[in-house]
Motif scaffolding. Structure first.
Motif, PDB file in Angstrom:
ATOM      1  N   PRO A 115       0.822  -1.218   0.000  1.00  0.00           N
ATOM      2  CA  PRO A 115       0.000   0.000   0.000  1.00  0.00           C
ATOM      3  C   PRO A 115       0.856   1.268   0.000  1.00  0.00           C
ATOM      4  CG  PRO A 115      -0.830  -1.572   1.617  1.00  0.00           C
ATOM      5  CD  PRO A 115       0.452  -2.137   1.088  1.00  0.00           C
ATOM      6  N   GLU A 116       1.968   1.249   0.731  1.00  0.00           N
ATOM      7  CA  GLU A 116       2.817   2.450   0.787  1.00  0.00           C
ATOM      8  C   GLU A 116       3.470   2.724  -0.560  1.00  0.00           C
ATOM      9  OE1 GLU A 116       3.214  -0.291   2.629  1.00  0.00           O
ATOM     10  OE2 GLU A 116       5.314  -0.937   2.717  1.00  0.00           O
ATOM     11  N   HIS A 117       3.673   1.688  -1.363  1.00  0.00           N
ATOM     12  CA  HIS A 117       4.288   1.909  -2.668  1.00  0.00           C
ATOM     13  C   HIS A 117       3.259   2.382  -3.690  1.00  0.00           C
ATOM     14  CE1 HIS A 117       7.735  -0.898  -1.299  1.00  0.00           C
ATOM     15  NE2 HIS A 117       7.789   0.301  -0.765  1.00  0.00           N
ATOM     16  N   LEU A 118       2.014   1.967  -3.508  1.00  0.00           N
ATOM     17  CA  LEU A 118       0.950   2.492  -4.379  1.00  0.00           C
ATOM     18  C   LEU A 118       0.762   3.981  -4.094  1.00  0.00           C
ATOM     19  CD1 LEU A 118      -1.569  -0.469  -4.114  1.00  0.00           C
ATOM     20  CD2 LEU A 118       0.048   0.022  -5.962  1.00  0.00           C
ATOM     21  N   ARG A 119       0.949   4.340  -2.848  1.00  0.00           N
ATOM     22  CA  ARG A 119       0.848   5.761  -2.499  1.00  0.00           C
ATOM     23  C   ARG A 119       2.045   6.528  -3.049  1.00  0.00           C
ATOM     24  NH1 ARG A 119      -1.696   8.047   3.078  1.00  0.00           N
ATOM     25  NH2 ARG A 119      -1.693  10.228   2.471  1.00  0.00           N
ATOM     26  N   TYR A 120       3.210   5.932  -2.919  1.00  0.00           N
ATOM     27  CA  TYR A 120       4.448   6.587  -3.355  1.00  0.00           C
ATOM     28  C   TYR A 120       4.469   6.815  -4.868  1.00  0.00           C
ATOM     29  CZ  TYR A 120       9.478   7.336  -3.932  1.00  0.00           C
ATOM     30  OH  TYR A 120      10.702   7.853  -4.243  1.00  0.00           O
ATOM     31  N   LEU A 121       4.004   5.825  -5.615  1.00  0.00           N
ATOM     32  CA  LEU A 121       4.075   5.924  -7.079  1.00  0.00           C
ATOM     33  C   LEU A 121       2.870   6.602  -7.709  1.00  0.00           C
ATOM     34  CD1 LEU A 121       5.466   2.428  -8.108  1.00  0.00           C
ATOM     35  CD2 LEU A 121       6.673   4.624  -8.147  1.00  0.00           C
ATOM     36  N   PHE A 122       1.673   6.342  -7.117  1.00  0.00           N
ATOM     37  CA  PHE A 122       0.445   6.753  -7.804  1.00  0.00           C
ATOM     38  C   PHE A 122      -0.405   7.729  -6.992  1.00  0.00           C
ATOM     39  CE2 PHE A 122       1.085   2.160  -9.081  1.00  0.00           C
ATOM     40  CZ  PHE A 122       1.693   2.457 -10.275  1.00  0.00           C
ATOM     41  N   ASN A 123       0.023   8.050  -5.770  1.00  0.00           N
ATOM     42  CA  ASN A 123      -0.755   8.906  -4.864  1.00  0.00           C
ATOM     43  C   ASN A 123      -2.030   8.222  -4.413  1.00  0.00           C
ATOM     44  OD1 ASN A 123      -0.890  11.391  -3.429  1.00  0.00           O
ATOM     45  ND2 ASN A 123      -2.541  12.051  -4.782  1.00  0.00           N
ATOM     46  N   GLY A 183      -5.868   4.148  -0.979  1.00  0.00           N
ATOM     47  CA  GLY A 183      -6.897   3.169  -0.638  1.00  0.00           C
ATOM     48  C   GLY A 183      -6.317   1.787  -0.389  1.00  0.00           C
ATOM     49  N   GLU A 184      -7.202   0.805  -0.412  1.00  0.00           N
ATOM     50  CA  GLU A 184      -6.778  -0.579  -0.196  1.00  0.00           C
ATOM     51  C   GLU A 184      -7.095  -1.393  -1.445  1.00  0.00           C
ATOM     52  OE1 GLU A 184      -8.888  -2.008   3.322  1.00  0.00           O
ATOM     53  OE2 GLU A 184      -9.135   0.093   3.853  1.00  0.00           O
ATOM     54  N   ARG A 243     -15.207  -0.731  -4.998  1.00  0.00           N
ATOM     55  CA  ARG A 243     -15.193  -0.067  -3.697  1.00  0.00           C
ATOM     56  C   ARG A 243     -14.236   1.125  -3.676  1.00  0.00           C
ATOM     57  NH1 ARG A 243     -13.224  -4.861  -0.206  1.00  0.00           N
ATOM     58  NH2 ARG A 243     -11.992  -5.069  -2.106  1.00  0.00           N
ATOM     59  N   PHE A 244     -13.179   1.044  -4.503  1.00  0.00           N
ATOM     60  CA  PHE A 244     -12.118   2.049  -4.419  1.00  0.00           C
ATOM     61  C   PHE A 244     -11.901   2.826  -5.712  1.00  0.00           C
ATOM     62  CE2 PHE A 244     -11.241  -0.866  -0.962  1.00  0.00           C
ATOM     63  CZ  PHE A 244     -11.032   0.025   0.074  1.00  0.00           C
ATOM     64  N   ILE A 245     -12.738   2.550  -6.728  1.00  0.00           N
ATOM     65  CA  ILE A 245     -12.428   3.140  -8.024  1.00  0.00           C
ATOM     66  C   ILE A 245     -12.602   4.667  -8.017  1.00  0.00           C
ATOM     67  CG2 ILE A 245     -14.744   2.791  -9.029  1.00  0.00           C
ATOM     68  CD1 ILE A 245     -11.371   2.305 -10.823  1.00  0.00           C
ATOM     69  N   ALA A 257      -9.635   6.161  -6.370  1.00  0.00           N
ATOM     70  CA  ALA A 257      -8.486   6.107  -7.281  1.00  0.00           C
ATOM     71  C   ALA A 257      -8.574   7.221  -8.319  1.00  0.00           C
ATOM     72  CB  ALA A 257      -8.410   4.734  -7.954  1.00  0.00           C
ATOM     73  N   GLU A 258      -9.767   7.458  -8.826  1.00  0.00           N
ATOM     74  CA  GLU A 258      -9.909   8.528  -9.826  1.00  0.00           C
ATOM     75  C   GLU A 258      -9.577   9.880  -9.219  1.00  0.00           C
ATOM     76  OE1 GLU A 258     -13.813   8.182 -11.481  1.00  0.00           O
ATOM     77  OE2 GLU A 258     -13.318   6.321 -12.540  1.00  0.00           O
ATOM     78  N   GLU A 259     -10.046  10.098  -7.998  1.00  0.00           N
ATOM     79  CA  GLU A 259      -9.756  11.364  -7.316  1.00  0.00           C
ATOM     80  C   GLU A 259      -8.258  11.521  -7.084  1.00  0.00           C
ATOM     81  OE1 GLU A 259     -11.411  12.226  -3.435  1.00  0.00           O
ATOM     82  OE2 GLU A 259     -13.428  12.198  -4.258  1.00  0.00           O
ATOM     83  N   GLU A 260      -7.641  10.458  -6.579  1.00  0.00           N
ATOM     84  CA  GLU A 260      -6.267  10.598  -6.111  1.00  0.00           C
ATOM     85  C   GLU A 260      -5.233  10.490  -7.223  1.00  0.00           C
ATOM     86  OE1 GLU A 260      -6.744   9.117  -1.508  1.00  0.00           O
ATOM     87  OE2 GLU A 260      -6.075   7.645  -2.988  1.00  0.00           O
TER      88      GLU A 260
END
Lengths: 375, 375
Positions: free
Chosen positions: A33-41, A44-45, A63-65, A68-71
């Motif tokens: 999860p921390e790498h999804l944040r680091y690379l893609f902002n 979520g889960e 649930r998270f789409i 994801a679009e926002e972020e």
């Protein structure tokens, strides 16, 4: 994410692609999860990232789409940096099938994956859907890439540390005899959140008296008594970046052994800080602090290890211990936290977060270091 | 853990040993924190459990050894139930080496491991130190064993639900126009902790207006406006056991479409609850709720899936969806949470926790279900 941040993310993707090319990888599957944040902002889960030389994908579900679009803001990014989103119907398509489809479109054959961040069971299922590909463990790529923090990351870490300082300042007048570890720890967590921490960096550790010797114990109902040692270890989170600070006190005037305990740990910390600048190895720092502890009357009770990197993850590379030969670099942020733990009697730890700068360092955590609480 | 609990833990170990014998396993390696708590009453981190037919071990290090001694109470247990503790020096011995030593002493050759709870990288390292053993994925053993809750577990789940009810009752008067998602979510979390929740069951989900259509979004700074839908999903923790409840409201009088949305979701939930008793399959429950949603004007926006088991883990077996053929049993606790999510417009979900009892069920979450908030 505000537009000024987009170049930072573009830099991160570009750097990763360089590392992937060096490792001979056509694509990389990202699970942490921390790498999804680091690379893609993405914060979520239930998502998996796919990075290739020219494209990047985030696979999630209904649930998270929207999050994801926002972020990830993929529509506004220019081509080559844009992250595409795939909303998988979990009842109709397995994750491995979705990834296989994307990898086939990309023509990827050598695919790295984060072996440290996917379970054996999950990977067994995913890899069964990826026949004919060379699947190569590549956990270290992102872990290493995240070690050096860019200017924006440094600012988040600075703010997280300042927020923790402010919370401790606010808690101080509420530390009174008779209040329990649990009460005060809960109050600290409320203060952190009120001041703007995104959740907690980790569950607050607070031990009184003999319980201060438990390096990572959960708070109990034990009330604070005069003469108790008190060890408080806590942190804040700002935009995903964490702080990690420990302060140790005595409730009222210190007994001579308590004062010696405090002075020993403080000197051990200073010994390491005196050497803390780019180029020093984790082992050298650890050995400097250990030497002070080993030369003291408390040698038998010294806690092993000196500290760790801190960023999007609470405990990350580098780990400052007897086997850490890695040289620290400017932009890394590490904790320096020697401790002594005398079972049944009490313990003491002092922990600060330090940002390495050319030729030296900046201490991010600035809360009071006074030992005796006027109780 | 109080002495009356010891027989419960003895029963759990005995049941696991029966399952291990059926699966032809001499020993089992346990990695999931929730399973270390379930089997050994251990609530710390950085530990691995080893269970054989006659002995059980918890392997941890200096940071958690005192906590393990406190919680596992191995000295007071009679032989055969006693858990032995091994405090590993992480700088001197790898985890795989320590486990290999114990397994050799036990003469174990067929060893199950929790493939769903250990990373590929960690398992690669551990298994390299375990040559000559048959290492068999056995993730499901404990997951399945935990499905049916014993009387003590049921009581913890009841208390966690009651605590969440009380927190919502306390929050209600503070829900006012102009307050942000983040403010109210933070306040909810403070109330949960003040009332005695051990941390949070999960980060509180709170969405207003169009953001109520994000099934799992983090709270934002959006203020509550008259006419907004409001979806609040949160939970408490008691002795490790979690609650999970969602309430949906409208800020002021409902518009006709909002009322129809609410009535549709409420009817879908009732359709599932009407069938909820031992012997029913997850699919049957899911289909009953889905049929109501599918027959409504909101069919295109129905969220898939109906609910999940809840216990020491927030989302656990059984998962109530279109492919769940498992029959529910007395003692299981599941959420029933149909939802509709209209992107850009708003969403609505109602979620309760239900304990299956012979011939029926008990709703654990009892907070108000009124739709319109008098704002």
């Amino acid at each position: 994410m505000t537009p000024p941040l987009q170049p930072l993310f573009a830099q991160r993707l570009a750097r990763l692609r360089t590392h992937m090319a060096e490792a001979g990888l056509d694509a990389m599957l990202v699970f942490a999860p921390e790498h999804l944040r680091y690379l893609f902002n993405y914060s979520g889960e239930a998502a998996c990232g796919l990075l290739s030389a020219r494209s990047s994908w985030l696979v999630t579900d209904y649930r998270f789409i929207e999050q994801a679009e926002e972020e990830c803001m993929h529509h506004e990014w220019r081509r080559g940096v844009a992250t595409e989103l795939l909303c998988r119907d979990r009842q109709r398509e397995r994750l491995g099938e979705a990834l296989g489809r994307l990898l086939a479109d990309l023509g990827a054959t050598r695919v790295g994956f984060e072996a440290g961040h996917v379970s054996v069971a999950q990977w067994t299922a995913i890899s069964a859907d990826l026949p004919g590909l060379a699947l190569l463990p590549a956990s270290d790529l992102l872990v290493q890439a995240r070690r050096v923090k860019d200017a924006w990351e440094q600012q988040q870490l600075r703010q997280a540390a300042a927020l923790a300082d402010a919370a401790l300042e606010a808690l101080r007048p509420e530390i009174r005899l008779g209040r329990s570890e649990r009460e005060l720890a809960t109050r600290m967590e409320q203060l952190l959140q009120s001041l703007g921490s995104e959740g907690l960096s980790f569950p607050t550790i607070l031990g009184f008296g003999p319980r201060s010797a438990l390096p990572h114990s959960a708070p109990s109902d034990r009330p604070l008594q005069r003469g108790d040692l008190l060890v408080l270890d806590f942190g804040a989170v700002v935009n995903g970046y964490r702080s990690d600070m420990t302060r140790s006190h005595v409730a009222g005037p210190a007994q001579p052994w308590q004062q010696r305990l405090h002075d020993t740990v403080s000197q051990a910390q200073q010994a390491a800080l005196a050497l803390l600048k780019p180029g020093v190895s984790g082992r050298t720092l650890n050995d400097a602090a250990s030497a002070v502890l080993a030369a003291s009357e408390f040698a038998a009770h010294a806690g092993p290890g000196l500290g760790h990197g801190v960023g999007l993850v609470l405990h990350e590379q580098p780990f400052l211990d007897t086997v850490c030969e890695a040289r620290l670099r400017a932009g890394e942020v590490v904790t320096i936290e020697p401790g002594i733990y005398i079972r049944g009697q009490g313990g003491l730890r002092i922990e600060d977060d330090a940002l390495l700068l050319d030729g030296g360092h900046e201490i991010l955590t600035r809360a009071h270091r006074d030992f005796e609480l006027p109780l």
